[in-house]
Design an enzyme around this catalytic site. Structure first.
Site, short mmCIF file in Angstrom:
data_model
loop_
_atom_site.label_atom_id
_atom_site.label_comp_id
_atom_site.label_asym_id
_atom_site.label_seq_id
_atom_site.Cartn_x
_atom_site.Cartn_y
_atom_site.Cartn_z
N ARG A 60 0.83 -1.20 0.00
CA ARG A 60 0.00 0.00 0.00
C ARG A 60 0.87 1.26 0.00
NH1 ARG A 60 -3.58 2.37 4.12
NH2 ARG A 60 -5.19 3.53 2.99
N HIS A 64 0.60 4.18 -2.85
CA HIS A 64 0.34 5.59 -2.51
C HIS A 64 1.51 6.47 -2.93
CE1 HIS A 64 -3.19 5.24 0.56
NE2 HIS A 64 -3.32 4.42 -0.44
N ASP A 65 2.72 5.98 -2.76
CA ASP A 65 3.87 6.78 -3.18
C ASP A 65 3.78 7.05 -4.68
OD1 ASP A 65 6.32 8.15 -3.02
OD2 ASP A 65 7.42 6.36 -3.60
N VAL A 68 0.85 9.55 -6.03
CA VAL A 68 0.73 10.97 -5.71
C VAL A 68 1.66 11.81 -6.58
CG1 VAL A 68 0.87 12.74 -3.95
CG2 VAL A 68 -0.21 10.56 -3.43
N GLY A 70 4.35 10.21 -8.61
CA GLY A 70 5.32 9.25 -9.13
C GLY A 70 6.08 8.60 -8.00
N SER A 74 8.08 10.47 -1.95
CA SER A 74 7.48 11.68 -1.34
C SER A 74 6.58 11.30 -0.17
CB SER A 74 6.71 12.49 -2.38
OG SER A 74 5.81 11.66 -3.10
N ASN A 92 -3.83 8.43 3.59
CA ASN A 92 -2.66 7.69 4.09
C ASN A 92 -3.12 6.71 5.15
OD1 ASN A 92 -2.63 8.30 6.86
ND2 ASN A 92 -1.40 10.09 6.58
N PRO A 158 -7.73 7.34 -5.37
CA PRO A 158 -9.10 6.84 -5.57
C PRO A 158 -9.72 6.37 -4.26
CG PRO A 158 -7.47 5.27 -6.41
CD PRO A 158 -6.72 6.50 -6.02
N HIS A 188 -5.18 -6.59 -2.94
CA HIS A 188 -6.14 -6.77 -1.85
C HIS A 188 -6.30 -8.26 -1.51
CE1 HIS A 188 -8.19 -2.56 -2.46
NE2 HIS A 188 -6.92 -2.48 -2.08
N THR A 248 -7.47 -16.62 2.23
CA THR A 248 -6.02 -16.69 2.47
C THR A 248 -5.51 -15.26 2.71
OG1 THR A 248 -5.67 -16.62 0.09
CG2 THR A 248 -5.72 -18.79 1.10
N ASP A 253 -1.88 -14.58 -3.57
CA ASP A 253 -2.39 -15.60 -4.49
C ASP A 253 -3.63 -15.02 -5.20
OD1 ASP A 253 -4.39 -15.60 -2.57
OD2 ASP A 253 -4.02 -17.62 -1.85
C1 HEM Z 1 -9.08 1.80 -7.13
C2 HEM Z 1 -8.00 1.51 -6.46
C3 HEM Z 1 -7.91 1.27 -4.98
C4 HEM Z 1 -8.75 1.65 -3.98
C5 HEM Z 1 -10.03 2.45 -4.08
C6 HEM Z 1 -8.18 1.14 -2.75
C7 HEM Z 1 -8.73 1.34 -1.49
C8 HEM Z 1 -8.24 0.80 -0.33
C9 HEM Z 1 -8.79 1.01 0.97
C10 HEM Z 1 -9.94 1.93 1.31
C11 HEM Z 1 -8.07 0.25 1.85
C12 HEM Z 1 -8.26 0.16 3.35
C13 HEM Z 1 -7.27 1.04 4.07
C14 HEM Z 1 -7.42 1.00 5.57
O1 HEM Z 1 -8.50 0.75 6.08
O2 HEM Z 1 -6.40 1.26 6.27
C15 HEM Z 1 -7.07 -0.43 1.10
C16 HEM Z 1 -6.15 -1.29 1.64
C17 HEM Z 1 -5.11 -1.84 0.92
N1 HEM Z 1 -4.78 -1.54 -0.37
FE1 HEM Z 1 -5.95 -0.63 -1.73
N2 HEM Z 1 -7.04 0.47 -3.03
C18 HEM Z 1 -6.83 0.53 -4.38
C19 HEM Z 1 -5.75 0.02 -5.07
C20 HEM Z 1 -4.69 -0.60 -4.50
C21 HEM Z 1 -3.46 -0.94 -5.17
C22 HEM Z 1 -3.17 -0.64 -6.64
C23 HEM Z 1 -2.66 -1.53 -4.26
C24 HEM Z 1 -1.25 -2.05 -4.42
C25 HEM Z 1 -0.71 -2.41 -5.54
C26 HEM Z 1 -3.40 -1.60 -3.02
C27 HEM Z 1 -2.96 -2.21 -1.88
C28 HEM Z 1 -3.66 -2.26 -0.70
C29 HEM Z 1 -3.27 -3.08 0.43
C30 HEM Z 1 -2.13 -4.09 0.45
C31 HEM Z 1 -4.18 -2.80 1.46
C32 HEM Z 1 -4.15 -3.37 2.89
C33 HEM Z 1 -3.31 -2.45 3.75
C34 HEM Z 1 -3.04 -2.97 5.15
O3 HEM Z 1 -3.41 -4.09 5.50
O4 HEM Z 1 -2.42 -2.22 5.92
N3 HEM Z 1 -4.61 -1.01 -3.19
N4 HEM Z 1 -7.18 -0.08 -0.22
C1 NAG Z 2 -9.50 -21.23 0.35
O1 NAG Z 2 -8.31 -21.28 -0.40
C2 NAG Z 2 -7.78 -22.56 -0.56
C3 NAG Z 2 -6.41 -22.40 -1.19
O2 NAG Z 2 -6.51 -21.61 -2.36
C4 NAG Z 2 -8.76 -23.40 -1.37
O3 NAG Z 2 -8.25 -24.69 -1.54
C5 NAG Z 2 -10.09 -23.46 -0.64
O4 NAG Z 2 -11.05 -24.08 -1.44
C6 NAG Z 2 -10.60 -22.04 -0.31
N1 NAG Z 2 -11.74 -22.13 0.58
C7 NAG Z 2 -12.81 -21.33 0.46
C8 NAG Z 2 -13.87 -21.53 1.48
O5 NAG Z 2 -12.94 -20.50 -0.39
C1 NAG Z 3 1.95 8.46 9.62
C2 NAG Z 3 1.06 9.64 9.46
O1 NAG Z 3 1.49 10.75 9.23
N1 NAG Z 3 -0.23 9.39 9.58
C3 NAG Z 3 -1.26 10.39 9.43
C4 NAG Z 3 -2.31 9.93 8.44
O2 NAG Z 3 -3.41 10.77 8.36
C5 NAG Z 3 -4.07 10.92 9.58
C6 NAG Z 3 -5.34 11.69 9.34
O3 NAG Z 3 -5.12 12.88 8.60
C7 NAG Z 3 -3.11 11.58 10.60
O4 NAG Z 3 -3.74 11.75 11.84
C8 NAG Z 3 -1.90 10.68 10.76
O5 NAG Z 3 -0.96 11.27 11.63
#
Ligand code: HEM
Ligand code: NAG
Ligand code: NAG
Ligand code: NAG
Ligand code: NAG
Ligand code: NAG
Length: 332
Positions: A60, A64-65, A68, A70, A74, A92, A158, A188, A248, A253
């Site tokens: 993530r 985000h980097d 915003v 490139g 930043s 963020n 977005p 995700h 998972t 995956d």
């Molecule tokens: C339309 C595009 C996208 C939208 C609207 C979106 C939106 C979000 C939102 C709302 C969250 C939850 C953040 C939180 O509750 O802290 C999230 C989590 C996450 N996003 Fe996205 N995202 C998008 C694209 C991407 C892309 C392109 C990546 C990476 C290549 C990404 C990677 C992740 C990851 C790994 C998380 C989990 C973060 C964590 O567990 O700390 N997302 N995203």
């Molecule tokens: C969860 O993922 C595993 C490994 O991909 C798969 O074998 C299994 O069928 C999945 N189970 C459900 C409930 O989706």
């Molecule tokens: C690490 C960091 O700067 N987090 C900020 C993300 O945005 C929230 C809401 O604006 C700030 O409270 C955090 O400090």
């Protein structure tokens, strides 16, 4: 906060439209800092061994980097008394992993001072964390330079409740296509979302007073038990989260695509990906091709990492990833 997400600044889109696929090079540091990649990997491994959630954290951060200004690190700049940097912006929200980058940077500075950019550290550390969680170990072209600007007002990411075509606008502005977006959203497959980003789907979807009928009912009740359905957002506990991939949750995956096709996408955009006629077939193709997904995901991350990079003598190589080497006069 949601308003901030939705606020599409046209000016910003225009300015970023000139996406450059730079001529970064795999192994850029092979003579100047030959151990750079292994130093970074060791730091990431140490963190990963204790906490598998660093994979989503770094993915993530990288996204985000790059979206915003490139991929120029930043996002790492700390705010100063006078002005706020990117990381202070709402979207963020809980971007994590800054300490991993700091530790890698400290080790690199002691081995090869002022050589390896913070922007490259993010891209390499993301690769490492992805490969440790089940993804491929792909080559990362390097040679990025660190940016000289980090401004909260530039943050325009977005939001989770966009349609596929609205979200796509953000990606095409960075030179990425629909398929890239569908593949990158495969990130995700790991990580969590805070309830505030999907609570409306649980009880009052788009003002209907009812849950989102396209969400699997079992998932809806599971998420209600985590988030509560009807609290006012002002009473939200910010630490409540649900996994983005219900099955998972810590593995890179293609399970994310299988889940969204069963109505188990947590964010509205995840769900839309499976339902929108423009993206549904791409998503179902990825759902049925686990190996293909891993290759495409690696390729898409390389593309993401090439967005609007600084090269040559542009920018700088920061010594501390959180501060510019020479802070702008306005920030003192
Ligand atoms: C339309 C595009 C996208 C939208 C609207 C979106 C939106 C979000 C939102 C709302 C969250 C939850 C953040 C939180 O509750 O802290 C999230 C989590 C996450 N996003 Fe996205 N995202 C998008 C694209 C991407 C892309 C392109 C990546 C990476 C290549 C990404 C990677 C992740 C990851 C790994 C998380 C989990 C973060 C964590 O567990 O700390 N997302 N995203
Ligand atoms: C969860 O993922 C595993 C490994 O991909 C798969 O074998 C299994 O069928 C999945 N189970 C459900 C409930 O989706
Ligand atoms: C690490 C960091 O700067 N987090 C900020 C993300 O945005 C929230 C809401 O604006 C700030 O409270 C955090 O400090
Ligand atoms: C390492 O750098 C040298 C000199 O720049 C270059 O010729 C060589 O191809 C590089 N090796 C690798 C493995 O990238
Ligand atoms: C502060 O403002 C200057 C000038 O507007 C800008 O270039 C810089 O990136 C800003 N951010 C920080 C954290 O100094
Ligand atoms: C929901 O859960 C119940 C009980 O665990 C199960 O019998 C049912 O098949 C599930 N429904 C769906 C749509 O997954």
């Amino acid at each position: 906060m949601m308003k901030l997400f939705m606020n599409i600044s046209l000016l910003c889109l225009f300015l970023s439209a000139s996406s450059i696929l730079g001529d970064l090079q795999v192994n850029f540091y092979n003579t100047t800092c030959p151990r750079a990649e292994s130093i970074i990997r060791a730091v990431v491994q140490k963190h990963f061994n204790k906490d598998h959630s660093i994979t989503p954290a770094l993915l993530r951060m990288h996204f985000h980097d790059c979206f915003v200004k490139g991929c120029d690190a930043s996002i790492l700049i700390d705010s100063t008394k006078k002005n706020k940097s990117e990381k202070a912006a709402g979207p963020n929200l809980t971007v994590r992993g800054y300490n991993i980058i700091d530790q890698a940077k400290a080790k690199l500075e002691s081995q090869c001072p002022s050589t390896v950019s913070c922007a490259d550290i993010i891209a390499l550390a993301t690769r490492d964390a992805v490969s440790m969680a089940g993804g491929l170990t792909y080559n990362v072209p390097t040679g990025r330079r660190d940016g000289l600007v980090s401004d909260i007002n530039d943050v325009n990411l977005p939001g989770p409740s966009l349609t596929v075509s609205q979200a796509l606008g953000f990606f095409t502005a960075k030179g990425l296509a629909l398929e890239d977006m569908v593949i990158l959203l495969g990130a995700h497959t790991v990580g969590v979302a805070h309830c505030a980003f999907f609570r409306d789907r649980l009880f009052n979807f788009q003002g209907t007073g009812a849950p989102d009928s396209t969400m699997d009912a079992n998932l809806t009740s599971r998420l209600i038990s985590i988030c509560g359905a009807k609290q006012k957002s002002s009473s939200l506990k910010s630490d409540q989260t649900g996994f983005l991939d219900q099955n998972t949750s810590f593995i890179v995956d293609n399970e994310y695509y299988k889940q969204i096709m069963l109505g188990r996408g947590v964010l509205q955009i995840d769900n839309e990906l499976a339902l929108d006629s423009s993206s549904a077939s791409i998503a179902s193709g990825l759902a049925s091709d686990s190996t293909g997904f891993l290759h495409k995901f690696a390729d898409a991350l390389v593309k993401l990492g090439n967005v609007e990079v600084l090269e040559g003598s542009a920018g700088e190589i920061r010594k501390n990833c959180r501060v510019f080497n020479t802070p702008p006069p306005s920030s003192k």
